[in-house]
Every structure is written in structure tokens, then in C-alpha cells.
Scaffold this motif. Structure first.
Motif, PDB file in Angstrom:
ATOM      1  N   SER A 139      -3.289 -14.698   9.552  1.00  0.00           N
ATOM      2  CA  SER A 139      -2.461 -14.566   8.344  1.00  0.00           C
ATOM      3  C   SER A 139      -3.294 -14.781   7.085  1.00  0.00           C
ATOM      4  O   SER A 139      -3.173 -14.024   6.117  1.00  0.00           O
ATOM      5  CB  SER A 139      -1.320 -15.588   8.353  1.00  0.00           C
ATOM      6  OG  SER A 139      -0.545 -15.460   9.500  1.00  0.00           O
ATOM      7  N   ILE A 140      -4.133 -15.827   7.112  1.00  0.00           N
ATOM      8  CA  ILE A 140      -4.942 -16.142   5.937  1.00  0.00           C
ATOM      9  C   ILE A 140      -5.945 -15.019   5.666  1.00  0.00           C
ATOM     10  O   ILE A 140      -6.114 -14.579   4.531  1.00  0.00           O
ATOM     11  CB  ILE A 140      -5.703 -17.473   6.158  1.00  0.00           C
ATOM     12  CG1 ILE A 140      -4.717 -18.634   6.221  1.00  0.00           C
ATOM     13  CG2 ILE A 140      -6.743 -17.710   5.092  1.00  0.00           C
ATOM     14  CD1 ILE A 140      -4.169 -19.040   4.892  1.00  0.00           C
ATOM     15  N   LYS A 141      -6.573 -14.530   6.748  1.00  0.00           N
ATOM     16  CA  LYS A 141      -7.539 -13.442   6.585  1.00  0.00           C
ATOM     17  C   LYS A 141      -6.865 -12.211   5.989  1.00  0.00           C
ATOM     18  O   LYS A 141      -7.376 -11.582   5.074  1.00  0.00           O
ATOM     19  CB  LYS A 141      -8.155 -13.071   7.937  1.00  0.00           C
ATOM     20  CG  LYS A 141      -9.374 -13.904   8.279  1.00  0.00           C
ATOM     21  CD  LYS A 141     -10.024 -13.346   9.539  1.00  0.00           C
ATOM     22  CE  LYS A 141     -11.076 -14.295  10.063  1.00  0.00           C
ATOM     23  NZ  LYS A 141     -11.256 -14.145  11.504  1.00  0.00           N
ATOM     24  N   ASN A 142      -5.693 -11.874   6.560  1.00  0.00           N
ATOM     25  CA  ASN A 142      -4.971 -10.710   6.052  1.00  0.00           C
ATOM     26  C   ASN A 142      -4.646 -10.860   4.582  1.00  0.00           C
ATOM     27  O   ASN A 142      -4.812  -9.935   3.794  1.00  0.00           O
ATOM     28  CB  ASN A 142      -3.663 -10.520   6.825  1.00  0.00           C
ATOM     29  CG  ASN A 142      -3.891  -9.858   8.151  1.00  0.00           C
ATOM     30  OD1 ASN A 142      -4.914  -9.214   8.348  1.00  0.00           O
ATOM     31  ND2 ASN A 142      -2.955 -10.017   9.061  1.00  0.00           N
ATOM     32  N   LEU A 143      -4.173 -12.061   4.227  1.00  0.00           N
ATOM     33  CA  LEU A 143      -3.817 -12.285   2.827  1.00  0.00           C
ATOM     34  C   LEU A 143      -5.058 -12.178   1.956  1.00  0.00           C
ATOM     35  O   LEU A 143      -5.001 -11.645   0.848  1.00  0.00           O
ATOM     36  CB  LEU A 143      -3.162 -13.653   2.663  1.00  0.00           C
ATOM     37  CG  LEU A 143      -2.456 -13.833   1.331  1.00  0.00           C
ATOM     38  CD1 LEU A 143      -1.215 -12.960   1.274  1.00  0.00           C
ATOM     39  CD2 LEU A 143      -2.091 -15.280   1.094  1.00  0.00           C
ATOM     40  N   GLY A 144      -6.207 -12.655   2.481  1.00  0.00           N
ATOM     41  CA  GLY A 144      -7.456 -12.556   1.732  1.00  0.00           C
ATOM     42  C   GLY A 144      -7.842 -11.110   1.470  1.00  0.00           C
ATOM     43  O   GLY A 144      -8.143 -10.734   0.336  1.00  0.00           O
TER      44      GLY A 144
END
Lengths: 305, 301
Positions: free
Chosen positions: A80-85
Motif C-alpha cells: 500500500s505504501i509503495k503504491n501510494l509512493g
């Protein structure tokens, strides 16, 4: 016959400060309750309960940073964090570039300006759900864009960002940009209109080209507008939820999960409140990290009124 | 006399007329038209898909206009599309959204306009602090406040009801609307307010008889802002209501993304357009006022 008296509430000899402006205070009760109970109280409550082992119901069984350790150990959260990044950095740059370029085009004293502006801004009036579903259909591999291009004779054409885990985030980006750039264009256009006509005359006298004038003179002058836009885009990116639910549902697999969706899944589907609270506290932290430098830039020195 | 003659003789006046088809202009209009096509494409595709029959969709091209125009998908989306066991179409979601929208608008704008009025003309100790908290609150991710509100609504017995959602919209609409009204009322001359005070008018009398009639344009802006915002909401609808009271956006998502049954893309697109219709009508009808509303939203904080 002129009215020269001060309103009575400025008179110093009132019996009690508490009853001064009583009606205004009563009328402000909804605002005070919202500010204190929901915004301050609610946020504090969530942060406090993120340190508990709450599952189906909130309870005060303190577990320290366990929830956070589990959060950062979870693949789903990392994805999720990577995608948001990825989504966030692309959306940030592209929205600013496209928004500014469109605004600059519209500011060249063109004809049909309001028609173009209406077209660029209308997606902003739509719900993210509508946007997501419309693009889900256009990007549908069997019937959508991919099959149309193949039908034109390019048989090996591949453009399937809905079902391909590696590119799904760009499918979301296409839809997100479609919806969001109009707003930034409008803000930029207002900023460009605020620039003195004499700047352009001076640049022309000095023989500076149009593009160079924009880059060297106009953009630095529009710093406040860019900062406002950045804050708007950033707060929109962190809230990204509806679009993902409608367009991809987080799939294929977990490849388009985002933090806001993680929070809601854990709070309301997986019956794991503590995990949801910890994740939402992390979201709050990221907003604070964005907000503090901005508040410092915007209100640095003078007091925020 | 002499002056005017020299003036008229000094050559043509005004800016030099530009050529319409200079190279720069062709590039400019070309870019704008290409970009416009990208923005218009989804709307066009939705409209043509919703007017085609399923066999035509399976065979053909999403961008092609319908060979046989049919309104069947629209009828089906409105009255027959299924979510779970209910097969009464989007009309139920539409009804719910209307029943959510009207009280939410009245309550949120009523409360926010009074807040803005109190904050601009009846400042009291601490009022600015509450306002600052409100504005900061606009930036806090909703996810942080979702669960405490669930508890509050449960305690009040409003969880799952339309009343609960109305309250939530009032709370989350408050920061931006209060800012809007505060700035507007602050621009109304202080003398007017003082004169009314001298004449003995109180808090409510000044609000209803002086401020309200003067603030009509800003009320229109606030209504536009709220209609589109509340109609388009998905997050609060999905969390604070139950299937019987789902707003239109949530029901739409359930219809289109349901896993059971054969996918009927034409019905899906008709349903999507039906949901987008209300904000689009508001947008095209309001024009400049919509821009003013979002510009006010843009400077929040």
C-alpha cells in the motif's frame, strides 16, 4: 446625526466575561463541539487506541507498539505504501505540469477560453466512483482501448493496466489525472491572471522568449500558488480510496492497495480495530509531515489567524 | 484642434492585429483540442456504450457510435438492476441520496453560516482558536476520525440511519463552509453592523434581517459546493449507512462491481451516467459560480 457609539460589547464594565456575547457563544456550540469532540477528541482517541489490542470492539488492553510492528511487518501495508509512493509522486509532478501548461495555454488570450475551461474542469464535478467505473470500462482489455487498437491492425498491442499487477497503478493514475488536473489548472489560471501585465511587457522589451519568461520569471512569482496546489494535491493523494475501490477493488491480488483502503478493511471488514487505528495514525503522521513545513512557509513569522 | 490632428496623423492606434493562423497559434489550438479529446473521451464512451445493445458491444468498438440506439439499458439501470437480493435498480439509491442531500445541505449551510457570522462580527474569547482547530481538522485524514464517529452515532442511536449520515456531512462540511461564510461576512462593512446594534438589534435579528439577505450569492456558492460534495461522497455512505439506506454512489459501485451474473456493460454505463448526472447538471448550469466555489475550497487553511 452620525452614529458614533461603540457596540455595547466593547464596553469594559460588564458583569461577567462568561455572559459577554452569550448568544454568539450559544450559536457557536455546534462549531465548538465539532472542533473539540470530533476533530481533537476523535483524533486523540484513535491515536490512543492504536496502542491497544482492540479487535472487534475497542478495549483498553495496552500492547505498546505491537500494532505498529505488525503493521510494518505486513506485506499488504508495504505494498500500500509503495503504491501510494508511486501514485503520489507521479500524480504530484504530472498534475502540476499539466495543470500549469493548460493554464498557460488558456492564458494566451485565446478564443473559446471558457469552452476549453469547462471541458477541462467537468471531470472534477464527478464522483471518484463514476471516474473509476468509466475508466475501468475504457481500459477493459476485451472490449476497451486495447481491443480497439488491435482491431486497427496492431495485433500485439498490449495496454492492460487493469489486470496487470505491474502497471495497475498507472491505470489508476490515468483516471486520477483525468479527474484532478482541472482543479489545479483553475487555480493556476487564477494565479496567472494575478500577474501584472507590465511583467510581460518588460520581458518583451528585454527580448526574452515566451517559454523562457514562464520558466524564469512567472513560475518563481507564482510560488504561493504552487504551494497551495501542492498541499491540495498531497491531501487528495493521501485520501485516495474511492477511485481504487471502484476501478480495481485493490486488485489484481493486492497490487493496487492503498493505505486508506487498508485502514477501512481492517476496521470494518477484518474486525481488527487496533491494526486499523495504527494504520490511520500513520496516515495522520504523514499529513503532519506535509502540513508543518507548509504552515511554516505560509504563516512563518506572523501568527495564524 | 491642432492636437487632434496630430493624434490622428500619428498612425494606427491600438495593438497590432495578430494573424489568426500563425504557427504558434496552430500549435496552441492543436494542443488544446487534443487535450480536450482526452477529457471528453470517457463521457463520450459512457454515452455511446449505454445506448448500445449487448451483442453490439461484444462485437464492436467502444468508440464507435451505436448502430441501433436502445434506451433499454437506461430503463434497466434505473428500475431493475440488482444489488444482492434487491432488484429495484438505482432508483432506490437516487431516492436515498436525495433524502440525504436535502437535510444535509440545510443543516450544514445553516450551521456554517451562523458560525461564519459569529466569527466575523461577534468574536468572543477563544473563537479564533476553535476556528483554527476547525481548519486544521479539514486536513486530518478522515480515516483517523471514522471510528470515534461510529461510537458517537451508536450512542445517539443514529448509526446506519440517514440522520446519522446527515450529521456526518454537517461535521465534515463545516470547516470549508465556515471559512467561506466568515470571509464573506468579514467583508460586510462594520458600520452597517454597528448601526444595527445602535438601533437595538440583537444577534439573530442582525443575522436574519441584514446578513442573510446580503449573503445570497455566497449561499448559492455554498449550495453548489455541498450538492456536488455530498452527492459524490462514497466513503461516509459506505461506512455510516446500511444497504437499505445506501446513497447512489455506493449502490452504483455494488451494481457494477458485483461478481455474480453476466456483466452488462451497457447497463453499467447507464447507471454510471445516471449517478454522474446530478453533479454534471449543477456544473454546467452554474458555470462561474462552481469555479468560485472550488476556488474558495482551494484556499482552505
Amino acid at each position: 446625526m452620525t452614529v458614533a457609539s461603540d457596540p455595547p460589547e466593547h464596553a469594559p464594565k460588564r458583569p461577567s466575561r462568561l455572559f459577554k456575547n452569550l448568544m454568539a457563544k450559544i450559536a457557536s456550540i455546534p462549531m465548538i463541539l465539532t472542533a473539540l469532540v470530533v476533530f481533537v477528541g476523535g483524533t486523540a482517541w484513535t491515536v490512543v487506541y492504536s496502542f491497544t489490542g482492540s479487535r472487534m470492539l475497542p478495549k483498553t488492553k495496552w500492547v505498546g507498539f505491537d500494532q505498529y510492528e505488525r503493521l510494518w511487518g505486513s506485506d499488504r501495508w508495504i505494498i500500500s505504501i509503495k503504491n501510494l509512493g508511486i501514485y503520489g509522486s507521479c500524480a504530484m509532478i504530472l498534475t502540476l505540469v499539466i495543470g500549469f501548461s493548460l493554464a498557460a495555454c488558456l492564458d494566451r488570450k485565446i478564443r473559446f477560453e471558457s469552452a476549453f475551461r469547462t471541458i477541462f474542469l467537468y471531470p472534477f464535478a464527478l464522483s471518484f466512483v463514476v471516474t473509476g467505473l468509466a475508466w475501468q470500462w475504457i481500459l477493459n482489455p476485451e472490449f476497451g482501448l486495447q481491443s480497439v487498437v488491435r482491431g486497427w491492425g496492431w495485433e500485439s498491442f498490449v495496454f492492460n493496466p487493469i489486470n496487470d499487477p505491474d502497471t495497475v497503478i498507472f491505470g489508476l493514475l490515468i483516471a486520477g489525472l483525468w479527474q484532478g488536473t482541472g482543479l489545479i489548472m483553475c487555480i493556476m489560471l487564477a494565479g496567472l491572471r494575478g500577474i501584472d501585465e507590465d511583467i510581460w511587457k518588460a520581458a518583451r522589451v528585454d527580448g526574452i522568449g515566451t517559454v523562457k519568461t514562464y520558466v524564469v520569471v512567472i513560475i518563481p512569482m507564482m510560488r504561493p500558488v504552487f504551494i497551495t496546489s501542492l498541499v491540495l494535491i498531497a491531501s487528495g493523494i493521501i485520501k485516495l480510496y474511492d477511485l481504487v475501490v471502484a476501478q480495481t477493488g485493490g486488485g489484481p491480488g493486492l497490487s493496487s492497495e492503498v493505505p486508506a483502503k487498508y485502514v477501512i478493511e481492517f476496521m470494518f471488514r477484518a474486525q481488527n480495530l487496533g491494526q486499523g487505528f495504527a494504520a490511520s495514525t500513520m496516515m495522520l503522521c504523514s499529513v503532519v509531515i506535509i502540513l508543518i513545513p507548509w504552515a511554516y512557509l505560509e504563516f512563518g513569522g506572523r501568527k495564524n489567524g | 484642434m491642432a492636437d487632434t490632428t496630430t493624434n490622428t496623423l500619428s498612425g494606427p492606434r491600438g495593438p497590432k492585429p495578430k494573424k489568426t493562423f500563425s504557427r504558434a497559434n496552430i500549435f496552441l489550438y492543436g494542443t488544446l483540442i487534443m487535450v480536450s479529446l482526452y477529457y471528453l473521451l470517457p463521457l463520450y464512451v459512457m454515452v455511446v456504450t449505454s445506448l448500445k445493445g449487448m451483442p453490439e458491444i461484444r462485437m464492436g468498438n467502444v468508440f464507435g457510435p451505436p448502430m441501433e440506439v436502445t434506451f433499454q439499458p437506461w430503463v434497466k439501470a434505473w428500475a431493475e438492476a440488482c444489488t444482492g437480493i434487491n432488484c429495484d435498480g438505482l432508483s432506490r439509491g437516487f431516492g436515498n441520496s436525495v433524502r440525504i442531500l436535502i437535510p444535509s445541505i440545510l443543516l450544514s449551510i445553516g450551521v456554517a453560516s451562523i458560525n461564519g457570522y459569529a466569527l466575523s462580527h461577534w468574536k468572543f474569547k477563544g473563537s479564533e482558536t476553535f476556528f483554527t482547530i476547525l481548519i486544521i481538522g479539514a486536513f486530518i485524514p478522515y480515516q483517523t476520525m471514522l471510528y470515534p464517529i461510529v461510537i458517537l452515532l451508536r450512542e445517539m442511536g443514529l448509526m446506519g440511519s440517514i440522520g446519522g449520515l446527515v450529521l456526518v456531512h454537517t461535521i465534515f462540511g463545516m470547516p470549508i463552509l465556515t471559512l467561506l461564510f466568515r470571509n464573506y461576512f468579514a467583508s460586510i462593512p462594520e458600520e452597517l453592523f454597528k448601526a444595527a446594534r445602535v438601533d437595538g438589534a440583537g444577534f439573530w435579528q442582525i443575522y436574519f434581517q441584514i446578513m442573510l439577505p446580503m449573503a445570497l450569492p455566497i449561499f448559492v456558492v455554498a449550495i453548489i459546493l455541498q450538492v456536488t460534495g455530498i452527492w459524490n461522497d462514497f466513503l461516509f455512505g459506505v461506512i455510516y449507512t446500511k444497504p437499505a439506506t445506501y446513497p447512489m454512489t455506493v449502490q452504483l459501485n455494488n451494481i457494477v462491481n458485483s461478481v455474480q451474473g453476466v456483466k452488462e456493460y451497457n447497463v453499467n454505463m447507464a447507471a454510471t451516467l445516471l449517478t454522474g448526472m446530478v453533479p454534471l447538471i449543477i456544473y454546467f448550469a452554474s458555470g462561474k459560480l462552481f469555479v468560485r466555489g472550488i476556488a474558495a475550497g482551494a484556499v482552505k487553511g
